[in-house]
Scaffold this active site. Sequence first.
Site, short mmCIF file in Angstrom:
data_model
loop_
_atom_site.label_atom_id
_atom_site.label_comp_id
_atom_site.label_asym_id
_atom_site.label_seq_id
_atom_site.Cartn_x
_atom_site.Cartn_y
_atom_site.Cartn_z
N LYS A 142 0.88 -1.41 -0.01
CA LYS A 142 0.12 -0.29 -0.09
C LYS A 142 0.70 1.16 -0.19
CE LYS A 142 -4.31 0.45 0.46
NZ LYS A 142 -5.33 -0.37 0.19
N1 GLU Z 1 -7.29 -0.21 -3.21
C1 GLU Z 1 -7.85 -1.78 -3.56
C2 GLU Z 1 -7.77 -2.03 -2.43
O1 GLU Z 1 -7.82 -1.79 -1.02
C3 GLU Z 1 -7.38 -2.15 -4.98
C4 GLU Z 1 -6.20 -2.16 -5.06
C5 GLU Z 1 -5.78 -2.59 -6.05
O2 GLU Z 1 -6.31 -3.08 -7.33
O3 GLU Z 1 -4.22 -3.04 -5.84
O4 GLU Z 1 -7.91 -2.81 -2.29
#
Ligand code: GLU
Length: 453
Positions: A142
């Site tokens: 993240k």
């Molecule tokens: N931000 C989204 C999540 O928390 C998508 C993450 C992604 O597709 O890599 O799942």
Amino acid sequence: MPKKVAKKPLKKFHTRFTDEDPSVYKEPAPLNAKSSGVEKENPLESMMERFDKAAEILGLEQGIYQYLKTPVKCVIVSVPVTMDDGRIEIFDGYRVVHNDILGPSKGGIRYAPDVNLDEVKALAAWMTWKCAVIDIPFGGAKGGVTCDPRKLSQRELEMITRRYTANMLDVFGPDRDIPAPDVNTNEQVMAWVLDTYSMHRRRTEPGVVTGKPLILGGSKGRREATGRGVMHATLSGLEKLRISPNKATVAVEGFGNVGSISAASLYEQGAKIIAISDVTGGYYNEKGINVEAAIKFSETHGNLLEGFKGGDKITNDEVLTVKCDVLVPAAREDRITDRNAKDIKAKLIVEGANGPTSASADEILDSKGVMVIPDILANAGGVKVSYFEWVQNRMGFYWPLDLVNQRLEQAMKDAFDRVYENGQKHNVSLRLSSYILAIDKVARTLKLRGIYG
Ligand code: GLU
């Protein structure tokens, strides 16, 4: 026999700074500090509490336990930007790779004033478990930049994104770490990440991000995928509770990409959406809110619901506790805690956001008999279709929308069934069951690969 895990204090969750100049990093105020008289929760502690419980049930060996709770990489960079008025402002940028045992790490980038390292660490770990639960060959990561996008011009937003990306060149890559949209980031932000990365690499790399515009190699259905996945998870939950979707009343907290599409998809399935909310407050209509009208209103009013007349004004907190069958918290972390869990009237909570329920609320909800479909299952449709996008980029061949949606639906149903059955087997909540499945999968893969060192 593997040794059972002894609970370790959280402080041991250690960080490896790989950034060249970590001195720029300013430690944020401790998250447990009391602010405005309300005890704030720490999402990292919530994640660890559930992780510990699952590790104990799995009888995880001490070494594997240590490995899986420690992020592989925590990068903190300063992001200097010349603002429109000529001032130089320095933003803090983060990327945490929690684990890359199953494959390249995957996870969004968020922009918000309160983004901090502990939050990003928790969110990165949730991505590891989410990718394992939804069965894709990715690890978890993240990223985030501490900034207030509402106060930034388009140009400033672009500069922040480009400088953050340039500082993360050695982290990102289609086979290393693949960002995607998250809170306050979107297709345009992903296009800037793609362009900056590609400029430095001297070739266009569509697979370096997902959730990008279609014209740049995005996937059909990606923008709606998280919300549609929430809808599929809700339908699975309602079936177990023997509530017909067109008899169900739903409250949705948050009206960004996830909240609005979850509401719209459930509305399409015949559910009555009785409450919605965004930063401007809650809107309640016991006869049902016209979700299409609410989306149109928000789109034409600066992405805000302020002034929406399709419901009576209530507070954000009231949206969480209205009488309804289904509650979809789709905003931020720690909205349901031990302070308000006892007042929740929904029979089913489907977590559109990451970490909307703190660990302190788990037992209260369990004892009330509320079924909670946890974030790492409920909102996994987004990253599932991100995986589809990445596969399409590698193939150079693009799928029609109905194929994407069909594969998404199947994946959500299969994951729900696996989690449900495993929950029955261990006699645990769906949340704990998800953690057990995910941790077991990553731990088994880790054992097969072995430790290089
Ligand atoms: N931000 C989204 C999540 O928390 C998508 C993450 C992604 O597709 O890599 O799942």
